[in-house]
Design a protein around this motif. Structure first.
Motif, PDB file in Angstrom:
ATOM      1  N   THR A 181     -12.671   2.941  21.650  1.00 34.33           N
ATOM      2  CA  THR A 181     -13.411   3.668  20.570  1.00 34.33           C
ATOM      3  C   THR A 181     -14.714   4.631  20.892  1.00 34.33           C
ATOM      4  OG1 THR A 181     -13.802   1.595  19.740  1.00 34.33           O
ATOM      5  CG2 THR A 181     -13.041   3.061  18.224  1.00 34.33           C
ATOM      6  N   ARG A 222      -9.280  -0.105  14.582  1.00 33.36           N
ATOM      7  CA  ARG A 222      -8.787   0.365  15.744  1.00 33.36           C
ATOM      8  C   ARG A 222      -7.667   1.368  15.816  1.00 33.36           C
ATOM      9  NH1 ARG A 222      -9.666  -5.372  15.843  1.00 33.36           N
ATOM     10  NH2 ARG A 222     -11.320  -5.969  17.219  1.00 33.36           N
ATOM     11  N   GLN A 265      -5.392  -5.256  20.332  1.00 31.22           N
ATOM     12  CA  GLN A 265      -6.753  -5.104  19.912  1.00 31.22           C
ATOM     13  C   GLN A 265      -7.708  -5.627  20.961  1.00 31.22           C
ATOM     14  OE1 GLN A 265      -7.016  -7.695  16.119  1.00 31.22           O
ATOM     15  NE2 GLN A 265      -8.132  -9.375  17.419  1.00 31.22           N
ATOM     16  N   TRP A 278      -7.829  -2.537  23.083  1.00 33.89           N
ATOM     17  CA  TRP A 278      -8.846  -1.361  22.433  1.00 33.89           C
ATOM     18  C   TRP A 278     -10.268  -1.819  22.766  1.00 33.89           C
ATOM     19  CZ3 TRP A 278      -7.927   3.120  19.405  1.00 33.89           C
ATOM     20  CH2 TRP A 278      -8.894   3.472  18.475  1.00 33.89           C
ATOM     21  N   ASP A 279     -10.387  -2.948  22.613  1.00 34.17           N
ATOM     22  CA  ASP A 279     -11.794  -3.598  22.736  1.00 34.17           C
ATOM     23  C   ASP A 279     -12.375  -3.245  24.140  1.00 34.17           C
ATOM     24  OD1 ASP A 279     -11.810  -3.762  20.056  1.00 34.17           O
ATOM     25  OD2 ASP A 279     -11.754  -6.051  20.165  1.00 34.17           O
ATOM     26  N   LYS A 304     -13.025   0.252  25.075  1.00 34.39           N
ATOM     27  CA  LYS A 304     -14.237   0.679  24.358  1.00 34.39           C
ATOM     28  C   LYS A 304     -15.518   0.183  24.810  1.00 34.39           C
ATOM     29  CE  LYS A 304     -16.499   0.499  19.947  1.00 34.39           C
ATOM     30  NZ  LYS A 304     -16.443  -0.005  18.287  1.00 34.39           N
TER      31      LYS A 304
END
Length: 556
Positions: A27, A257, A306, A309-310, A313
């Motif tokens: 992100t 997300r 997720q 994604w994390d 990011k």
């Protein structure tokens, strides 16, 4: 196309990607370097924020950079010496903390896509400092008129697909004219994509490049790259999931997300499927089930998405797979007893089979991280999925999949340098691949040789996997998170690791700012040394460690 013998040996889970595909998320513009925050390994500590690390760009900030770069593309093309018939199309922009901007371009010639013509312009204070090119050849062809009919190219492509076991009998669409610059002198060519299914049930996207003057097959590669609220998962225990309440129904829809959703294909092999919903905010039971409506596999898939994604990011400041804030989606229960998982760029989605007996879903954390990382590769260097570049593509997914596992720090699935150890694809409790000594799987290469590019990409990847392990952890015997490793070197040298956090930063920067579609192992050495120099300095311990680790796997 992946050899049948190789696909059979890995029982299809060559943990892979997709035609331009395969990876996971992150992100945006929150200011900076998260890279060094990755869990430090026993052999090193996390680095402090560095001026050459990428900043996290908001969607608006990235869009603005892309728009400005595209507006300036004609002038950029002139400055870097491209011909009058060549144009640049912005694919991605990365900005470092010190203001350096790395703009990745695709190229056209007389309006035709130039395959293997991608390049990266490195610019500081508005001035281009250097250019990284996939090919150094001048893009120029004598004629834009094909000497063979498109039907001949199509027939050749379908024949190649059939030889590899495809059930498809026709091309997905008519062959398109391109300029092939992947190797040698650029030529006018046809690109044909054959769809259908591969021999093991995996979707097929075989790209065949045919010389438009002679009819000779110039290249082929597989576009599909495979691998392998509250969620009660099979592999990661009870976890927290991002869900959405719609009326009185909970959806497996992570609005935080990029809008990631998890769908049920219910044994189908096409379409999006049906979004998983529940009357309570709990998905899964924690145990395997052969039911086509089982939510446990969905919980694992959502958790893997997720977590990936994390990871991107928090470690690199990356805002999703394409760094644009948009989430992919996941599909589970693909086919029946399908022993594989894959990422596809064409649907921008992640897909999982249920494994043997439909009770061994390929939804473990490192598989999710691996497959979705193929998408990051597709959005950046787009390493061609064959030969040495294909091995680097696969290794990138293994490296970042491993990074996801360590960063998530889940007690049920602690970080390790084993790939696919939870899914028991071999049926005897052994992992699919080993990063400390890749040859332990019986097929992967520990070291580079002139023939390593002839191996299936899941086995030629061993060279880069071994390099990364040595760079992070060093050579010799050691135990990490309860797993014993003993990594050898080609030249008998002793390599001292710099820690996983720094090793990840170096590989990510190399991938996103210095590698191109045609990068081979020698080029990867150059790219990672450039990354280490930018991050830590050309006389640093880290730079010297990169050089030593490559030499230790016979890449000089």
């Amino acid at each position: 196309m992946t050899p049948l013998s190789a696909r059979h040996r890995r029982t299809t889970l060559a943990i892979a990607t997709a035609v331009a595909a395969g990876a996971l998320l992150a992100t945006g513009l929150t200011g900076g370097v998260a890279a060094a925050q990755a869990t430090a390994s026993p052999s090193g500590t996390a680095a402090q924020p560095l001026t050459a690390t990428p900043v996290a760009l908001s969607t608006a900030a990235r869009s603005s950079l892309v728009k400005d770069a595209q507006a300036a593309a004609p002038e950029t093309a002139r400055q870097i010496g491209l011909g009058n018939q060549e144009k640049l199309l912005v694919k991605d922009v990365v900005q470092d903390a010190d203001g350096t901007v790395h703009t990745r371009y695709e190229r056209t010639y007389a309006g035709l896509p130039v395959l293997g013509g991608d390049l990266i312009v490195h610019e500081k204070a508005g001035k281009a400092e250097s250019v990284t090119r996939a090919t150094k050849a001048t893009i120029k062809v004598a004629s834009l008129t094909p000497q063979i009919a498109a039907s001949k190219a199509e027939k050749q492509a379908v024949t190649a697909a059939k030889a590899a076991g495809s059930a498809q009998t026709s091309a997905d669409s008519a062959p398109r004219k391109v300029i092939w610059a992947g190797d040698g002198t650029p030529v006018l060519a046809y690109e044909t994509v054959v769809g259908g299914l591969q021999d093991d049930g995996t979707p097929n996207e075989l790209h065949v490049i045919t010389d438009a003057a002679t009819g000779k097959k110039l290249h082929e590669y597989q576009g599909i790259e495979t691998g392998t609220g509250t969620g009660k998962t099979l592999y990661s225990g009870t976890v927290t999931l991002g869900t959405n309440l719609s009326g009185s129904t909970y959806q497996l829809y992570d609005t935080t997300r990029g809008g990631h959703k998890t769908y049920n294909l219910a044994r189908g092999t096409s379409g999006t499927g049906t979004l998983f919903t529940n009357t309570t905010n709990v998905f899964g039971t924690g145990t395997a089930s052969s039911s086509s409506t089982d939510q446990t596999a969905a919980a694992d898939a959502a958790y893997g998405a997720q977590a990936t994604w994390d990871f991107y990011k928090n470690t690199f400041g990356r805002n999703g797979i394409k760094n644009n804030g948009v989430g992919a989606y996941s599909r589970v229960h693909y086919g029946s007893s399908y022993v594989n998982a894959f990422w596809s760029d064409s649907c921008f989605c992640m897909t999982y089979g249920d494994g043997s007996g439909n009770t061994h879903p390929l939804t473990s954390l490192d598989v999710a991280g691996h497959e979705m990382s193929h998408g990051v590769t597709a959005a950046t260097a787009n390493l061609t999925y064959s030969g040495e570049s294909g091995g680097l593509n696969e290794a990138t997914s293994d490296i970042f999949g491993t990074g996801v596992e360590f960063a998530t720090n889940n007690a049920s699935d602690p970080g390790d340098y084993l790939i696919g150890e939870k899914i028991n694809i071999n049926g005897n409790g052994t992992p699919l691949r080993y990063m400390d000594k890749p040859s332990k799987d019986g097929a992967s290469a520990d070291y580079w040789s002139s023939t390593v590019g002839n191996k299936d990409v899941h086995y030629s990847s061993g060279v880069a996997n071994h390099f990364f392990y040595l760079l992070a952890e060093g050579s010799g015997a050691k135990t990490i998170n309860g797993v014993s490793y003993n990594s050898p070197t080609y030249n008998g040298s002793t390599v001292t690791g710099i820690g996983r956090a720094k090793a990840l930063q170096i590989w990510y920067k190399a991938l996103t700012t210095y590698m191109t579609s045609t990068t081979n192992y020698k080029g990867a050495r150059t790219a990672t040394l450039s990354a280490a120099s930018a991050l830590y300095g050309s006389t640093s311990t880290e730079y010297n460690a990169v050089a030593a680790a490559w030499t230790a796997v016979n890449v000089n």
